[in-house]
Design a protein around this motif. Structure first.
Motif, PDB file in Angstrom:
ATOM      1  N   TYR A 225      51.343   2.422  35.466  1.00  0.00           N
ATOM      2  CA  TYR A 225      49.920   2.322  35.815  1.00  0.00           C
ATOM      3  C   TYR A 225      49.646   3.276  36.962  1.00  0.00           C
ATOM      4  O   TYR A 225      50.526   3.552  37.764  1.00  0.00           O
TER       5      TYR A 225
ATOM      6  N   LEU B  84      42.354   3.523  29.914  1.00  0.00           N
ATOM      7  CA  LEU B  84      42.016   4.498  30.939  1.00  0.00           C
ATOM      8  C   LEU B  84      40.533   4.357  31.272  1.00  0.00           C
ATOM      9  O   LEU B  84      39.704   4.190  30.377  1.00  0.00           O
TER      10      LEU B  84
ATOM     11  N   ARG C  85      46.367   3.247  32.376  1.00  0.00           N
ATOM     12  CA  ARG C  85      47.688   3.615  31.871  1.00  0.00           C
ATOM     13  C   ARG C  85      47.508   4.494  30.642  1.00  0.00           C
ATOM     14  O   ARG C  85      46.511   4.411  29.937  1.00  0.00           O
ATOM     15  N   ILE C  86      48.506   5.347  30.417  1.00  0.00           N
ATOM     16  CA  ILE C  86      48.534   6.190  29.218  1.00  0.00           C
ATOM     17  C   ILE C  86      49.849   5.910  28.519  1.00  0.00           C
ATOM     18  O   ILE C  86      50.916   6.084  29.109  1.00  0.00           O
TER      19      ILE C  86
ATOM     20  N   VAL D 227      40.167   7.895  38.531  1.00  0.00           N
ATOM     21  CA  VAL D 227      40.727   7.678  37.196  1.00  0.00           C
ATOM     22  C   VAL D 227      41.836   6.649  37.359  1.00  0.00           C
ATOM     23  O   VAL D 227      42.685   6.783  38.236  1.00  0.00           O
TER      24      VAL D 227
END
Length: 127
Positions: free
Chosen positions: A95, A48, A66-67, A63
């Motif tokens: 993404y 991130l 990927r999380i 922002v």
């Protein structure tokens, strides 16, 4: 290229792309001939990233990345060098790029930290 966004009506675009298994970001500018040129490119090491980007329309907070945690529903973006924060919902995509127009009073380049929240709006930590 994984994903790209155009920042408002400005000439600036932000893109995510992969080289091998590494995620990268690029800030691009559209010329009069509508071709894009790279202003900046770099690797997203932590999954991130935040970029404060100046455009002809003012500052944007972007922002991207990927999380890898299903529990994260939103992110509080807390600017470090000015007194301002905002929250974004995490999209259900591998993404993402989330661009937010910052208040016109913010003129300088910005840096940010992140706080993560679950669906119940409780702050959680990523490990």
């Amino acid at each position: 290229m994984v994903q790209a966004v155009h920042l408002g009506e400005s000439s600036i675009h932000v893109a995510l792309y992969k080289v091998d298994s590494n995620l990268h970001k690029a800030i691009l500018e559209e010329g009069l001939n509508r071709n894009l040129r790279i202003l900046y490119s770099g690797t997203i090491n932590s999954g991130l990233a935040y970029e404060g980007i100046e455009t002809s329309e003012g500052q944007y907070g972007v922002v991207m990345g990927r999380i890898n945690n299903d529990k994260v529903a939103s992110i509080k973006v807390e600017l470090q060098n000015v007194s301002f924060d905002y929250k974004i919902k995490v999209p259900h995509e591998p993404y993402f790029i989330m661009a937010t127009k910052l208040p016109k009073e913010i003129k300088e380049e910005t840096y940010a930290g992140f706080h993560f929240f679950n669906k119940q709006n409780q702050e959680i930590s990523l490990e």
